[in-house]
Design a protein around this motif. Sequence first.
Motif, short mmCIF file in Angstrom:
data_model
loop_
_atom_site.label_atom_id
_atom_site.label_comp_id
_atom_site.label_asym_id
_atom_site.label_seq_id
_atom_site.Cartn_x
_atom_site.Cartn_y
_atom_site.Cartn_z
N GLN A 90 -5.02 -10.05 13.13
CA GLN A 90 -4.79 -8.89 12.27
C GLN A 90 -5.01 -7.58 13.03
O GLN A 90 -4.33 -6.58 12.77
N HIS A 91 -5.94 -7.57 14.00
CA HIS A 91 -6.14 -6.37 14.81
C HIS A 91 -4.95 -6.14 15.74
O HIS A 91 -4.51 -4.99 15.92
N PHE A 92 -4.46 -7.22 16.33
CA PHE A 92 -3.29 -7.10 17.20
C PHE A 92 -2.10 -6.57 16.41
O PHE A 92 -1.39 -5.67 16.87
N PHE A 93 -1.88 -7.10 15.22
CA PHE A 93 -0.73 -6.69 14.41
C PHE A 93 -0.91 -5.27 13.88
O PHE A 93 0.07 -4.52 13.78
N ASP A 94 -2.14 -4.88 13.54
CA ASP A 94 -2.38 -3.49 13.13
C ASP A 94 -2.04 -2.53 14.26
O ASP A 94 -1.41 -1.48 14.03
N HIS A 95 -2.46 -2.87 15.46
CA HIS A 95 -2.16 -2.01 16.62
C HIS A 95 -0.66 -1.97 16.89
O HIS A 95 -0.11 -0.90 17.22
N LEU A 96 0.02 -3.10 16.72
CA LEU A 96 1.46 -3.16 16.95
C LEU A 96 2.22 -2.26 15.99
O LEU A 96 3.28 -1.73 16.35
N GLU A 97 1.70 -2.06 14.78
CA GLU A 97 2.36 -1.18 13.82
C GLU A 97 2.65 0.20 14.39
O GLU A 97 3.63 0.83 14.02
N GLN A 98 1.79 0.65 15.30
CA GLN A 98 1.94 2.00 15.85
C GLN A 98 3.08 2.10 16.86
O GLN A 98 3.54 3.21 17.17
N SER A 99 3.54 0.96 17.37
CA SER A 99 4.51 1.01 18.47
C SER A 99 5.70 0.06 18.29
O SER A 99 6.54 -0.01 19.18
N LYS A 100 5.80 -0.63 17.16
CA LYS A 100 6.81 -1.70 17.11
C LYS A 100 8.24 -1.17 17.10
O LYS A 100 9.17 -1.90 17.47
N THR A 101 8.45 0.10 16.72
CA THR A 101 9.81 0.65 16.81
C THR A 101 10.23 0.93 18.25
O THR A 101 11.39 1.23 18.50
N HIS A 102 9.28 0.81 19.20
CA HIS A 102 9.62 1.01 20.62
C HIS A 102 10.33 -0.21 21.21
O HIS A 102 10.87 -0.13 22.31
N TYR A 103 10.30 -1.34 20.47
CA TYR A 103 10.85 -2.60 20.98
C TYR A 103 12.27 -2.81 20.47
O TYR A 103 12.66 -2.29 19.42
N ARG A 104 12.99 -3.62 21.19
CA ARG A 104 14.28 -4.08 20.69
C ARG A 104 14.05 -4.90 19.42
O ARG A 104 12.98 -5.46 19.23
N PRO A 105 15.05 -4.98 18.53
CA PRO A 105 14.83 -5.61 17.22
C PRO A 105 14.25 -7.02 17.34
O PRO A 105 14.72 -7.83 18.14
N PHE A 106 13.21 -7.31 16.53
CA PHE A 106 12.54 -8.59 16.66
C PHE A 106 11.99 -9.10 15.33
O PHE A 106 11.68 -8.34 14.42
N ASN A 107 11.86 -10.42 15.26
CA ASN A 107 10.96 -11.15 14.38
C ASN A 107 9.85 -11.71 15.27
O ASN A 107 10.15 -12.26 16.34
N PHE A 108 8.60 -11.60 14.84
CA PHE A 108 7.47 -12.02 15.67
C PHE A 108 6.47 -12.78 14.81
O PHE A 108 6.17 -12.37 13.69
N ILE A 109 5.98 -13.89 15.35
CA ILE A 109 5.00 -14.70 14.63
C ILE A 109 3.92 -15.14 15.62
O ILE A 109 4.22 -15.37 16.81
N ALA A 110 2.68 -15.20 15.16
CA ALA A 110 1.59 -15.52 16.07
C ALA A 110 0.41 -16.10 15.31
O ALA A 110 0.21 -15.82 14.12
N SER A 111 -0.38 -16.91 16.02
CA SER A 111 -1.54 -17.57 15.41
C SER A 111 -2.64 -17.73 16.43
O SER A 111 -2.38 -17.94 17.62
N ASP A 112 -3.89 -17.64 15.95
CA ASP A 112 -5.05 -17.99 16.76
C ASP A 112 -5.63 -19.32 16.34
O ASP A 112 -6.72 -19.70 16.77
N GLY A 113 -4.94 -20.07 15.49
CA GLY A 113 -5.43 -21.33 14.95
C GLY A 113 -6.10 -21.18 13.61
O GLY A 113 -6.18 -22.15 12.84
N GLU A 114 -6.57 -19.98 13.30
CA GLU A 114 -7.21 -19.70 12.02
C GLU A 114 -6.27 -19.00 11.06
O GLU A 114 -6.37 -19.17 9.83
N GLN A 115 -5.38 -18.18 11.59
CA GLN A 115 -4.44 -17.42 10.79
C GLN A 115 -3.05 -17.51 11.43
O GLN A 115 -2.93 -17.68 12.64
N LEU A 116 -2.03 -17.36 10.59
CA LEU A 116 -0.64 -17.30 11.06
C LEU A 116 -0.04 -16.04 10.46
O LEU A 116 0.03 -15.89 9.24
N LEU A 117 0.39 -15.11 11.32
CA LEU A 117 0.89 -13.82 10.90
C LEU A 117 2.32 -13.62 11.37
O LEU A 117 2.74 -14.16 12.40
N ARG A 118 3.07 -12.82 10.59
CA ARG A 118 4.47 -12.54 10.90
C ARG A 118 4.77 -11.06 10.67
O ARG A 118 4.24 -10.43 9.74
N THR A 119 5.62 -10.50 11.54
CA THR A 119 6.10 -9.14 11.36
C THR A 119 7.48 -9.00 11.97
O THR A 119 7.97 -9.91 12.66
#
Length: 237
Positions: A90-119
């Motif tokens: 959740q911290h990684f994804f919160d930080h990504l919110e500030q810069s995600k428009t800098h990337y080429r268009p994407f779907n992104f999913i990630a997990s640490d084994g405890e949570q599964l997040l998507r943006t």
Amino acid sequence: MSWQIHPRYPLVVAANRDEFYARPTQAAHFWDEHPEILAGRDMEYGGSWLGVSRRGRFAAVTNLRNIVSDGEQSRGQLVRDFLLSDAPPQHFFDHLEQSKTHYRPFNFIASDGEQLLRTDNTTPGWQQLDPGYHVLGNLPQHHPYPKAEKGLRDFAAVEEHHHDHRALLAFLGDDTITDPNGDDLQQAISCRFVRSPDYGTRCSTIVQRSVEGRMEVWEQNYRNGRAEQPPQYFLID
């Protein structure tokens, strides 16, 4: 993918990577400069489309077709950066919110084994995914997508009856056309396994994370639609 359904494997991922055949790529391996990362590598920009780490982290990214964006950063960096990070998702994804428009268009999913997040970078915010079956494709999450809908149904059937990497690799090899009304290329990319003269499925990957945190990875690579060798197998205890 399945999340917190199977009693032994709370995370199971089955994914195809579709790309131009000419794009230079390395198959899944432990990276020399970051040996904690196990992933394939895009040799054009240095990132990856899917990978895991020795710390039990998983990440995957896809492009978004037909989305106009001013971002120029490679989306493959997201996979690399998450796998190298120690931050809670959740911290990684919160930080990504500030810069995600800098990337080429994407779907992104990630997990640490405890949570599964998507943006993605077409809408603000991120989601923590509930237990269930989930799909990551090349269109925005809530866009009607027969290919993704069929994939969810077929994946659930495999997981319920055959939980086995061979069955999942066979599932990824399905070449049923889900958009018969498009042109030749549109029909080709509407298949789960894509074949066309210059573009298609380059590899199929299975990831299983056990309740103990063990990671198992199988990868089958293809050249022009043909398997190059038997699947590679990796185990991270």
